[in-house]
Design an enzyme around this catalytic site. Structure first.
Site, PDB file in Angstrom:
ATOM      1  N   LYS A 125     -24.991   3.589  36.033  1.00  0.00           N
ATOM      2  CA  LYS A 125     -25.002   3.685  34.571  1.00  0.00           C
ATOM      3  C   LYS A 125     -26.168   4.576  34.187  1.00  0.00           C
ATOM      4  O   LYS A 125     -27.163   4.663  34.929  1.00  0.00           O
ATOM      5  CB  LYS A 125     -25.169   2.296  33.952  1.00  0.00           C
ATOM      6  CG  LYS A 125     -24.743   2.222  32.501  1.00  0.00           C
ATOM      7  CD  LYS A 125     -23.253   2.079  32.326  1.00  0.00           C
ATOM      8  CE  LYS A 125     -22.840   2.238  30.883  1.00  0.00           C
ATOM      9  NZ  LYS A 125     -21.435   1.896  30.629  1.00  0.00           N
ATOM     10  N   ASP A 165     -19.757   6.562  27.126  1.00  0.00           N
ATOM     11  CA  ASP A 165     -20.095   5.199  26.688  1.00  0.00           C
ATOM     12  C   ASP A 165     -20.483   5.343  25.217  1.00  0.00           C
ATOM     13  O   ASP A 165     -20.147   6.365  24.592  1.00  0.00           O
ATOM     14  CB  ASP A 165     -21.227   4.598  27.533  1.00  0.00           C
ATOM     15  CG  ASP A 165     -21.418   3.101  27.288  1.00  0.00           C
ATOM     16  OD1 ASP A 165     -20.597   2.311  27.754  1.00  0.00           O
ATOM     17  OD2 ASP A 165     -22.395   2.714  26.611  1.00  0.00           O
TER      18      ASP A 165
HETATM   19  P1  NDP Z   1     -18.595   4.228  20.525  1.00  0.00           P
HETATM   20  O1  NDP Z   1     -19.886   4.952  20.427  1.00  0.00           O
HETATM   21  O2  NDP Z   1     -17.331   4.996  20.439  1.00  0.00           O
HETATM   22  O3  NDP Z   1     -18.534   3.073  19.399  1.00  0.00           O
HETATM   23  C1  NDP Z   1     -19.494   2.079  19.341  1.00  0.00           C
HETATM   24  C2  NDP Z   1     -19.221   1.236  18.107  1.00  0.00           C
HETATM   25  O4  NDP Z   1     -20.065   0.104  18.126  1.00  0.00           O
HETATM   26  C3  NDP Z   1     -19.488   1.975  16.819  1.00  0.00           C
HETATM   27  O5  NDP Z   1     -18.645   1.500  15.815  1.00  0.00           O
HETATM   28  C4  NDP Z   1     -20.942   1.590  16.538  1.00  0.00           C
HETATM   29  O6  NDP Z   1     -21.312   1.675  15.177  1.00  0.00           O
HETATM   30  C5  NDP Z   1     -20.956   0.157  16.986  1.00  0.00           C
HETATM   31  N1  NDP Z   1     -22.314  -0.216  17.382  1.00  0.00           N
HETATM   32  C6  NDP Z   1     -23.098   0.377  18.313  1.00  0.00           C
HETATM   33  N2  NDP Z   1     -24.296  -0.210  18.366  1.00  0.00           N
HETATM   34  C7  NDP Z   1     -24.253  -1.198  17.450  1.00  0.00           C
HETATM   35  C8  NDP Z   1     -25.192  -2.175  17.031  1.00  0.00           C
HETATM   36  N3  NDP Z   1     -26.422  -2.246  17.575  1.00  0.00           N
HETATM   37  N4  NDP Z   1     -24.797  -3.050  16.078  1.00  0.00           N
HETATM   38  C9  NDP Z   1     -23.557  -2.982  15.519  1.00  0.00           C
HETATM   39  N5  NDP Z   1     -22.637  -2.074  15.877  1.00  0.00           N
HETATM   40  C10 NDP Z   1     -22.988  -1.203  16.816  1.00  0.00           C
HETATM   41  O7  NDP Z   1     -18.661   3.378  21.890  1.00  0.00           O
HETATM   42  P2  NDP Z   1     -17.476   2.745  22.742  1.00  0.00           P
HETATM   43  O8  NDP Z   1     -16.388   2.286  21.832  1.00  0.00           O
HETATM   44  O9  NDP Z   1     -17.157   3.680  23.824  1.00  0.00           O
HETATM   45  O10 NDP Z   1     -18.211   1.502  23.405  1.00  0.00           O
HETATM   46  C11 NDP Z   1     -18.257   0.215  22.776  1.00  0.00           C
HETATM   47  C12 NDP Z   1     -18.608  -0.840  23.814  1.00  0.00           C
HETATM   48  O11 NDP Z   1     -17.606  -0.843  24.848  1.00  0.00           O
HETATM   49  C13 NDP Z   1     -19.936  -0.662  24.548  1.00  0.00           C
HETATM   50  O12 NDP Z   1     -20.474  -1.908  24.873  1.00  0.00           O
HETATM   51  C14 NDP Z   1     -19.517   0.044  25.833  1.00  0.00           C
HETATM   52  O13 NDP Z   1     -20.462  -0.140  26.868  1.00  0.00           O
HETATM   53  C15 NDP Z   1     -18.224  -0.682  26.114  1.00  0.00           C
HETATM   54  N6  NDP Z   1     -17.301  -0.001  27.009  1.00  0.00           N
HETATM   55  C16 NDP Z   1     -16.850   1.253  26.730  1.00  0.00           C
HETATM   56  C17 NDP Z   1     -15.965   1.880  27.586  1.00  0.00           C
HETATM   57  C18 NDP Z   1     -15.364   3.206  27.261  1.00  0.00           C
HETATM   58  O14 NDP Z   1     -14.467   3.638  28.013  1.00  0.00           O
HETATM   59  N7  NDP Z   1     -15.734   3.877  26.190  1.00  0.00           N
HETATM   60  C19 NDP Z   1     -15.568   1.252  28.848  1.00  0.00           C
HETATM   61  C20 NDP Z   1     -16.022  -0.105  29.002  1.00  0.00           C
HETATM   62  C21 NDP Z   1     -16.880  -0.676  28.126  1.00  0.00           C
HETATM   63  P3  NDP Z   1     -22.289   2.871  14.678  1.00  0.00           P
HETATM   64  O15 NDP Z   1     -21.387   4.062  14.580  1.00  0.00           O
HETATM   65  O16 NDP Z   1     -22.805   2.410  13.362  1.00  0.00           O
HETATM   66  O17 NDP Z   1     -23.367   3.016  15.695  1.00  0.00           O
END
Ligand code: NDP
Length: 443
Positions: A125, A165
């Site tokens: 990671k 991510d």
């Molecule tokens: P994105 O950056 O596309 O989206 C993240 C989302 O979560 C946004 O809506 C963001 O809002 C919100 N967010 C981030 N930080 C916070 C916070 N501190 N409090 C509240 N909301 C928050 O990321 P992903 O969708 O790719 O990833 C989301 C999760 O899924 C993570 O935990 C990631 O590790 C996990 N994941 C992702 C994979 C992938 O293929 N993408 C695979 C497996 C797991 P804002 O825009 O306001 O920051």
């Protein structure tokens, strides 16, 4: 003191300030007691001490110049956790909260998740405390190029294959890939999540969200049930949240919430996903804009997304976003399934409360493994210089999620806690990766 408790104490003593890493280690190791007690070779081979320690940790600075000519410096990481099943594999997070503790917890979880996919994937990671939000395309490009100007020394298609991510989507992967190809003078599948015109896989964008819903659907099917008519609360509004919502809707469920770090929306008529995609994917806007444009939809600032009535909750934003009080509220509102799309969104106390109240709790290392699994499929297509149709990748993804569900369920039954997917996922993931570690000797 039990071997497991001793190793947890060692981790706490060595890395006392790494709260998220300690949380992840405690959660996983605490559930391994039956398997550790059944075989003394694990302790003799110091398997737990080895599995909590990354094979290699790289930290570096990333200087870059903004549009006004000012120089900034960010701190970046790549934690190469475990390579006994294949090249290190795991995403790159770009978010101001990134620190070594967060990257280590994510890398540690990735060891078990990648093992569960049964694909030839090691675990790693990385990321940086850079915030792409509010930056111009030029600023993001300059950051990504300088980030890769150091990272390229440590990765390759056979060594370490990073992916996206939080904060790292198709745009960032494109800039990083361009820089890698230029400095190495080699075209290889060194990153996944690439654009479709240059080696990306169909269905990779959708894979984590779709896979999450496939996993839950397997559970529903095993109880002669389905998504039809179910009300679903989703948090986040990024990649995972959007495609989980899309698949729930295709299967007949109604998603009523989404969120971002500013607040959450509630639409009792069901989320209009085309509008969300336009706001978040095209305009890179805020989820609050949804409520301005949809009659009957509400926007609430801050936390609170788990107060909505739902049958199924899918936390898809970030770590520690579903706390004990949220879990109590979900149980009181009759929620029956919580499945993690994000990594470790549920705290240990909240998880325990959900399980104790009969909620089917699906941990992220099993339920969100569809993303990395499809990254594995992208690597296979790149090595073979071929590209599969969407339907083929999607069918493989469904097969992988079905297998993970079966394996996790079976392991939970085998170790006396049927339906406890936390125990099932940790033990099933642990067994495969540690068998390989034992076979490969003390290295
Ligand atoms: P994105 O950056 O596309 O989206 C993240 C989302 O979560 C946004 O809506 C963001 O809002 C919100 N967010 C981030 N930080 C916070 C916070 N501190 N409090 C509240 N909301 C928050 O990321 P992903 O969708 O790719 O990833 C989301 C999760 O899924 C993570 O935990 C990631 O590790 C996990 N994941 C992702 C994979 C992938 O293929 N993408 C695979 C497996 C797991 P804002 O825009 O306001 O920051």
């Amino acid at each position: 003191m039990h071997y497991i408790d001793r190793v947890i104490e060692q981790v706490k003593a060595k890395d006392p300030h790494e709260a998220e890493f300690i949380q992840a280690v405690t959660e996983v190791l605490s559930s391994l007691k039956p398997v550790i007690d059944a075989d003394s070779r694990y302790e003799e081979a110091a398997i737990l001490e080895r599995i909590v320690e990354p094979e290699r940790t790289i930290t570096f600075r990333v200087p870059w110049v903004d549009d006004a000519g000012k120089v900034h410096v960010n701190r970046a990481y790549r934690v190469q956790y475990n390579s006994c099943l294949g090249p290190y594999k795991g995403g790159l997070r770009l978010h101001p909260s990134v620190n070594l503790s967060i990257i280590k917890f994510l890398g540690f979880e990735q060891v078990f998740k990648n093992s569960l996919t049964t694909l030839p994937l090691g675990a790693g990671k990385g990321g940086a405390d850079f915030d792409p939000k509010g930056k111009s395309d030029g600023e993001v490009m300059r950051f990504c190029q300088n980030f890769m100007s150091e990272l390229f020394r440590h990765i390759s298609a056979d060594t370490d294959v990073p992916a996206g991510d939080i904060g790292t989507g198709a745009r960032e992967i494109g800039y990083m890939f361009g820089q890698y190809r230029k400095i190495r003078n080699v075209w290889e599948g060194v990153l996944t999540g690439k654009g479709l015109s240059y080696g990306g896989s169909l269905a990779r964008t959708e894979a984590t969200g779709y896979g999450l819903v496939y996993f839950v659907n397997e559970h529903l099917k095993s109880n002669d049930d389905g998504f039809d008519g179910k009300t679903v609360a989703v948090s986040g509004s990024g990649n995972v949240a959007i495609y989980a919502t899309e698949k729930v809707q295709t299967l007949g469920g109604k998603v009523v919430t989404l969120s971002d770090s500013g607040g959450w929306i509630y639409d009792p008529a069901g989320i209009k996903l085309d509008l969300v995609k336009d706001i978040k994917e095209v305009k890179r806007g805020r989820i609050s804009e949804y409520a301005d444009q949809v009659a009957g939809a509400e926007y609430h600032e801050g936390r609170g997304v788990w107060s909505a009535n739902c049958d199924i909750a899918l936390p898809c934003a970030t770590q520690n976003e579903l706390l004990l009080d949220d879990a109590k509220q979900l149980v009181a509102n009759g929620c029956k399934i919580v499945a993690e799309g994000a990594n470790m969104p549920t705290t240990i106390e909240a998880t325990e409360l959900l399980i104790a109240n009969g909620v089917a709790f699906c941990p992220g290392k099993a339920s969100n493994a569809g993303g990395v699994a499809t990254s594995g499929l992208e690597m296979s297509q790149n090595s073979g210089r071929i590209s599969w149709e969407f339907e083929e990748v999607d069918a493989r993804l469904q097969g992988i999620m079905r297998n993970i569900y079966r394996e996790v369920s079976q392991a939970s039954t085998e170790f006396g806690e049927p339906g406890n997917f936390v125990v099932g996922a940790n033990i099933a993931g642990f067994r495969r990766v540690t068998n390989a570690m034992m076979a490969q000797g003390v290295v």
